[in-house]
Write a protein that holds these residues in place. Structure first.
Motif, PDB file in Angstrom:
ATOM      1  N   VAL A 231      38.056  17.278  11.120  1.00  0.00           N
ATOM      2  CA  VAL A 231      39.175  17.910  11.830  1.00  0.00           C
ATOM      3  C   VAL A 231      40.342  18.170  10.882  1.00  0.00           C
ATOM      4  O   VAL A 231      41.146  19.064  11.106  1.00  0.00           O
ATOM      5  N   ASP A 232      40.423  17.398   9.800  1.00  0.00           N
ATOM      6  CA  ASP A 232      41.492  17.640   8.833  1.00  0.00           C
ATOM      7  C   ASP A 232      41.378  19.015   8.186  1.00  0.00           C
ATOM      8  O   ASP A 232      42.344  19.558   7.694  1.00  0.00           O
TER       9      ASP A 232
ATOM     10  N   GLY B  89      45.408   7.563   0.157  1.00  0.00           N
ATOM     11  CA  GLY B  89      44.697   8.037  -1.017  1.00  0.00           C
ATOM     12  C   GLY B  89      44.485   9.533  -1.058  1.00  0.00           C
ATOM     13  O   GLY B  89      43.997  10.063  -2.043  1.00  0.00           O
ATOM     14  N   ALA B  90      44.847  10.234   0.017  1.00  0.00           N
ATOM     15  CA  ALA B  90      44.685  11.683   0.002  1.00  0.00           C
ATOM     16  C   ALA B  90      46.024  12.326   0.310  1.00  0.00           C
ATOM     17  O   ALA B  90      46.869  11.725   0.964  1.00  0.00           O
ATOM     18  N   ARG B  91      46.180  13.513  -0.184  1.00  0.00           N
ATOM     19  CA  ARG B  91      47.460  14.185   0.013  1.00  0.00           C
ATOM     20  C   ARG B  91      47.386  15.228   1.110  1.00  0.00           C
ATOM     21  O   ARG B  91      48.335  15.410   1.867  1.00  0.00           O
ATOM     22  N   LEU B  92      46.288  15.914   1.201  1.00  0.00           N
ATOM     23  CA  LEU B  92      46.256  17.047   2.111  1.00  0.00           C
ATOM     24  C   LEU B  92      45.339  16.760   3.303  1.00  0.00           C
ATOM     25  O   LEU B  92      45.779  16.735   4.434  1.00  0.00           O
ATOM     26  N   THR B  93      44.079  16.547   3.024  1.00  0.00           N
ATOM     27  CA  THR B  93      43.153  16.220   4.103  1.00  0.00           C
ATOM     28  C   THR B  93      43.070  14.702   4.161  1.00  0.00           C
ATOM     29  O   THR B  93      42.216  14.073   3.548  1.00  0.00           O
ATOM     30  N   THR B  94      43.990  14.138   4.936  1.00  0.00           N
ATOM     31  CA  THR B  94      44.283  12.716   4.787  1.00  0.00           C
ATOM     32  C   THR B  94      43.253  11.793   5.411  1.00  0.00           C
ATOM     33  O   THR B  94      43.000  10.725   4.894  1.00  0.00           O
TER      34      THR B  94
ATOM     35  N   LYS C  80      53.387  12.256  -1.288  1.00  0.00           N
ATOM     36  CA  LYS C  80      53.293  11.016  -2.063  1.00  0.00           C
ATOM     37  C   LYS C  80      53.115   9.825  -1.122  1.00  0.00           C
ATOM     38  O   LYS C  80      52.336   8.909  -1.408  1.00  0.00           O
ATOM     39  N   ILE C  81      53.861   9.841  -0.016  1.00  0.00           N
ATOM     40  CA  ILE C  81      53.710   8.744   0.949  1.00  0.00           C
ATOM     41  C   ILE C  81      52.286   8.743   1.493  1.00  0.00           C
ATOM     42  O   ILE C  81      51.642   7.699   1.586  1.00  0.00           O
ATOM     43  N   PHE C  82      51.762   9.927   1.832  1.00  0.00           N
ATOM     44  CA  PHE C  82      50.389  10.003   2.327  1.00  0.00           C
ATOM     45  C   PHE C  82      49.420   9.446   1.294  1.00  0.00           C
ATOM     46  O   PHE C  82      48.493   8.711   1.613  1.00  0.00           O
ATOM     47  N   GLU C  83      49.644   9.862   0.059  1.00  0.00           N
ATOM     48  CA  GLU C  83      48.717   9.460  -0.989  1.00  0.00           C
ATOM     49  C   GLU C  83      48.736   7.943  -1.153  1.00  0.00           C
ATOM     50  O   GLU C  83      47.686   7.305  -1.291  1.00  0.00           O
TER      51      GLU C  83
ATOM     52  N   ALA D 135      47.101  18.035   8.655  1.00  0.00           N
ATOM     53  CA  ALA D 135      45.850  17.312   8.872  1.00  0.00           C
ATOM     54  C   ALA D 135      46.057  16.068   9.716  1.00  0.00           C
ATOM     55  O   ALA D 135      45.209  15.705  10.523  1.00  0.00           O
ATOM     56  N   VAL D 136      47.198  15.422   9.541  1.00  0.00           N
ATOM     57  CA  VAL D 136      47.426  14.177  10.262  1.00  0.00           C
ATOM     58  C   VAL D 136      47.485  14.437  11.766  1.00  0.00           C
ATOM     59  O   VAL D 136      46.930  13.687  12.560  1.00  0.00           O
TER      60      VAL D 136
END
Lengths: 383, 158, 430
Positions: A81-82, A164-169, A157-160, A89-90
């Motif tokens: 779904v991301d 560990g992922a930035r876009l498709t979290t 950066k917070i997501f990462e 994505a979130v």
């Protein structure tokens, strides 16, 4: 049922009178065009530079997400779904996890709910920032893009750090969260809130009172609240047309009912109002984040979910307020580990339908502005 | 509301609730009327979604689902009907303009035709494609190889 | 042989432009100098635009090719020259082929009359400004042919936009120019259309025309400053090449060398219109306060500026050399930057030699003023969204044109005020 009096207020046919007239120029915009945000093809019928009508050709990014879902287990489908609305994505993940949780009749524990809200609202800001940058770029202001990307970076950066992922979290799991918030998560979020507040002022300084920006956006791509409802348009576009409707308030999901925030609305339903609405929404999201980060309770982050998920036979429709509008999941379970059918109700797809109405009688340059202001993501339109 | 429907339409309509969500199962013949009534009298002015589910083993193979929402009542309702393969449904475009693309997608994915739709053609898949991918008998790796060969000039899409 | 040397020598003693003195040899030398200078300016402008724009947009810009991307324009030029030159199958090949040359020719020819100093112009025509406006508007022809010959929708729309835009803004531009010519006629020597004559008139009247009849001169200047941005198709009036709408406008189908000609023409046109603005309103080659701060001491002080500028640039280079990362991979770049600094410093030192100093001062002040305009161009691009076409036309016809007309009438009235006053007195007291 086709009583002419009850016909929709919209004229769905383009006027035939000028079709193939000598005055008419048919222009194909896309699928590779700098301003169609991916692979959208728009066929424009022009009279000089005036748009007589247009048709969208979509499907270039169709990956058959719904078909894939039928061949994966509930857990396996979660990361897919991301890939639909990849800039938010979130939110997609939240919608899906909540829908399956409803089907399983479990509820994520409060701590997980708070972290979910924080991440989702951060994602909303990121999505709006990306929208603002590209929208301004379409209208010819190149600088805001870099400002918004600079600040969006902090969110990524917070997501990462979190997952560990930035876009498709793939940030959420069915039943809660997989990861506990990392050490210093709250501090990072608070720092971000303080960091981004003056930055939003900065964007506004560049654009809100800029004469050219006003001329390019005021009165462009107008759509009334009535037309919005008829066309199923949701999200900031609907709110800018004066309909005060936000699923976070109307049918609160997650734990949004615990937070105080306002729903901004516009009056004219033009591009400028949509811009203002989204700017306010970013600030409201910050407000929610501030409250949520203060109130994160201690406790478990995962509800009791069976290892092998076999939801009972039944159907569920669950929708959330994604940055672009109502994102709904319609899930049919046949009692096995795999969903029998998953239908995604994508906000971008439905909102894109309004493009024709909004662009008629405007100029080519406005088509670009309107595509930008609808805030579509082709990955979600085509799925 | 349901009681009133019952009174007016008799046995062709069934109201159910699952997990707090209301839905109506309506006989195919009552669909035009029910949708109309829902929009005009019951103020379900926003058509959220139209979709279908395929049950190949049933005699009436398809469930078609309308998800409706009412702004004034802040309430959702689903309308469901069962139709057989090849049967068509009346288009909801005159009721909700948004049904246009949604119905096209249902047609594209399931091959269910909507009568009175202004522009009934494929939306996500290319126009000449054969097959309707969301039917259960359409394999996940299956493709219209002929189309791929003609239009893309390659042997296979996989 | 002796005669030829004398022929060369004879010009150096005269105080005319080579064209004015009828000296073919020096005219050729000047033409080559202007051409080379312009090419260097365009290359420098390319680098500066990227760098300045980048720093406005919180990024670094080119950093890889050479220290701080200094060699980037050269790399680009090589790339463009080596690229395949595509002529679309459906295009009108001959016209497609000619169009960029028309644009470049028009852009470069105007520099024939641009005065870099009292004698530093290729020639001084008595209709200089008229020639300049006339030739620069020829570039519309090139753009229209380019758009038409491409035989494609986007270039065609771009070309139509471009021609409509340039034609409408030329009117306002012309009105602003005429108001300046009216101002020149107030001086002791009478009115003139000659570029050199206009600057000399500003000197004789003791003020730059931007301050003349405040605020009339200023308004005229602003009209011109807006019109010239539209005239050169730059942001916020860059509709003919609005990439989000028309891909690349009239040069969508062009590639490689031919595309680079358009690029060259655009930048030299920017420099050309800026030079007109500088000549007409900002005193051309005149240094600041030419009448207030007179005397040999001030002359000396102001003539030191070119050298000082280059030395400052050199210092900047050295400072950044010191800040380069101390890593073996950066050694070549560090050395390159230091070398560039040394070159700049040497140029600066050469500019301090009295013989050079005297000859270069005028050119320096002219270039500095033009440079300020170039910076403005970049600044506009960094801050403004793009106008829509109808709005652009509205600004041209409904705002600039009426303002220009009123300005012209007011300038005439104010210029004639003493005569008018006398006339009026004659009417009242016969």
């Amino acid at each position: 049922m086709t009583d002419p009096n009850t016909l929709s207020p919209l004229d769905l046919e383009t006027p035939d009178k000028t079709f193939l007239d000598a005055n008419e120029l048919v222009i194909n915009m896309g699928p590779q065009h700098p301003a169609t945000h991916g692979v959208l093809r728009v066929i424009l019928r022009l009279d000089g530079e005036k748009v007589m009508g247009l048709e969208c050709v979509i499907g270039y990014l169709h990956r058959g997400v719904e078909k894939i879902a039928e061949n994966r287990t509930y857990t396996m489908f979660n990361p897919y779904v991301d890939r639909m609305d990849y800039v938010a994505a979130v939110s997609n993940g939240l919608g899906y996890c909540e829908a399956v949780e409803k089907l399983l009749n479990v509820e994520a524990p409060p701590r997980a709910q708070y972290i979910r809200v924080i991440l989702t609202e951060l994602n909303r800001i990121a999505s709006h920032q990306l929208w603002l940058g590209t929208h301004a770029l379409d209208i010819g202001a190149i600088t805001p893009l870099f400002y918004t990307f600079r600040d969006r970076e902090e969110i990524l950066k917070i997501f990462e750090k979190y997952c560990g992922a930035r876009l498709t979290t793939h940030a959420f799991r069915i039943g809660g969260l997989q990861y506990e918030a990392y050490e210093g998560f709250e501090k990072d979020v608070k720092n971000f809130v303080n960091f981004v507040k003056p930055k939003i002022d900065e964007y506004e300084e560049l654009l809100t009172t800029n004469r050219i920006w006003l001329e390019r956006t005021k009165g462009v791509g107008k759509i009334s609240g009535k037309d919005c409802i008829a066309l199923g348009v949701t999200g900031p576009v609907l709110r800018a047309s004066g309909v005060k409707w936000d699923l976070r308030k109307a049918q609160p999901y997650a734990n949004y009912k615990n937070f105080e925030f306002e729903i901004p609305t516009g009056e004219n339903g033009d591009t400028y109002d949509r811009y203002i609405v989204r700017m306010i929404e970013m600030r409201q999201s910050l407000r929610i984040i501030e409250q949520a980060v203060e109130g994160i309770p201690e406790g478990p982050i995962m509800a009791k979910v069976p290892k092998v998920m076999k939801p009972p036979v039944g159907e569920i429709y669950h929708s959330i307020e994604a940055p672009k509008g109502e994102l709904g999941y319609f899930i049919v379970s046949d009692g096995s580990t795999q969903p029998y059918r998953i239908r995604v109700r994508p906000p971008s797809f439905v909102n894109l339908q309004a493009l024709d109405l909004m662009c008629r009688g405007q100029l080519v340059a406005d088509v670009i502005a309107v595509i930008g202001t609808l805030d579509i993501v082709l990955g979600e339109v085509d799925r | 509301m349901i009681a009133r429907f019952r009174g007016e339409h008799g046995s062709g309509i069934e109201a159910l609730t699952y997990l707090g969500q209301n839905y109506l199962v309506v006989d195919r013949s009552l669909i035009p009327e029910i949708l109309h009534v829902l929009r005009d009298r019951e103020q379900f002015d926003y058509c959220v979604d139209i979709t279908a589910v395929h049950y190949p083993k049933r005699e009436k193979q398809f469930d078609v689902v309308w998800v409706l929402y009412s702004f004034s009542r802040n309430e959702r309702i689903r309308v469901k009907t069962l139709i057989a393969d090849g049967e068509s449904l009346p288009s909801a475009v005159p009721l909700w303009a948004t049904a246009n693309w949604l119905e096209r997608e249902v047609f594209d994915m399931f091959g269910i035709k909507f009568d009175g739709h202004p522009d009934m053609k494929r939306i996500l898949l290319p126009d000449g494609w054969k097959g309707h991918p969301l039917r259960k008998d359409y394999g996940i790796l299956q493709q219209d190889n002929e189309w791929v060969q003609i239009n893309l000039g390659i042997e296979s899409g996989q | 042989m002796h005669g030829f040397l004398q022929y060369i020598q004879s010009y150096l003693d005269s105080d005319k432009t080579p064209g004015g003195a009828g000296n073919i040899f020096w005219a050729t030398v000047y033409i080559l100098l202007v051409f080379a200078g312009l090419s260097v300016a365009v290359i420098a402008m390319n680098w500066l635009e990227r760098k300045i724009l980048a720093h406005m947009q919180v990024r670094l810009g080119p950093m890889r090719v050479g220290p701080h991307g200094l060699l980037q324009p050269i790399a680009d030029a090589i790339k463009l020259l080596l690229k395949e030159d595509i002529i679309p199958a459906e295009a009108d090949a001959l016209v497609f082929w000619i169009a960029p040359f028309i644009v470049v020719l028009a852009a470069f020819t105007v520099f024939v009359v641009v005065p870099f100093g009292p004698t530093h112009a290729i020639t001084d025509m008595n209709i200089g400004i008229l020639f300049m406006l006339g030739v620069s508007s020829l570039s519309v022809l090139g753009i229209v042919t380019a758009g038409w010959a491409s035989n494609s929708h986007y270039p065609l729309i771009g070309a139509l936009r471009s021609s409509a835009q340039m034609v409408s803004y030329e009117v306002a531009m012309g009105l602003a120019v005429v108001s300046v010519i009216l101002m020149t006629s107030l001086g002791p020597e009478g009115g003139t259309l000659s570029m050199i004559g206009i600057v000399q008139a500003q000197q004789a009247q003791g003020e730059w025309f931007i301050f003349k009849f405040f605020p009339l001169g200023l308004v005229g200047f602003f009209i011109f400053a807006i019109a010239m941005v539209a005239e050169t198709n730059r942001a916020p009036f860059d509709l003919p090449e609005a990439e989000s709408e028309l891909t690349a406008g009239f040069h969508t189908e062009y590639s490689g060398f031919r595309w680079s000609l358009f690029f060259l023409a655009e930048y030299s046109a920017m420099i050309a219109v800026s030079s007109i603005a500088v000549t007409l309103w900002l005193g051309g080659w005149l240094r600041p306060f030419p009448n207030a701060l007179t005397g040999p001491t001030w002359d000396l002080v102001f003539s030191l500026f070119p050298g000082i500028t280059f030395l400052l640039l050199a210092v900047m280079c050295f400072y950044n050399t010191a800040r380069m990362p101390k890593h073996p991979l950066f050694r070549v770049q560090t050395m390159g930057l230091a070398g560039f600094g040394v070159v700049l410093a040497l140029i600066g030192l050469i500019l301090f030699i009295p013989a050079v100093r005297v000859r270069v001062t005028d050119i320096y002040w002219f270039a500095a003023k033009v440079g300020a305009f170039m910076y403005l161009y970049i600044w506009y691009r960094g801050t403004f969204p793009r106008y829509r076409f109808d709005q652009l036309m509205k600004v041209g016809w409904k705002v600039l044109l009426p303002t220009g007309l009123v300005l012209l009438i007011l300038t005439a009235l104010v210029g004639m005020r003493t005569e008018l006053w006398a006339e009026l007195q004659g009417v009242w007291r016969p």
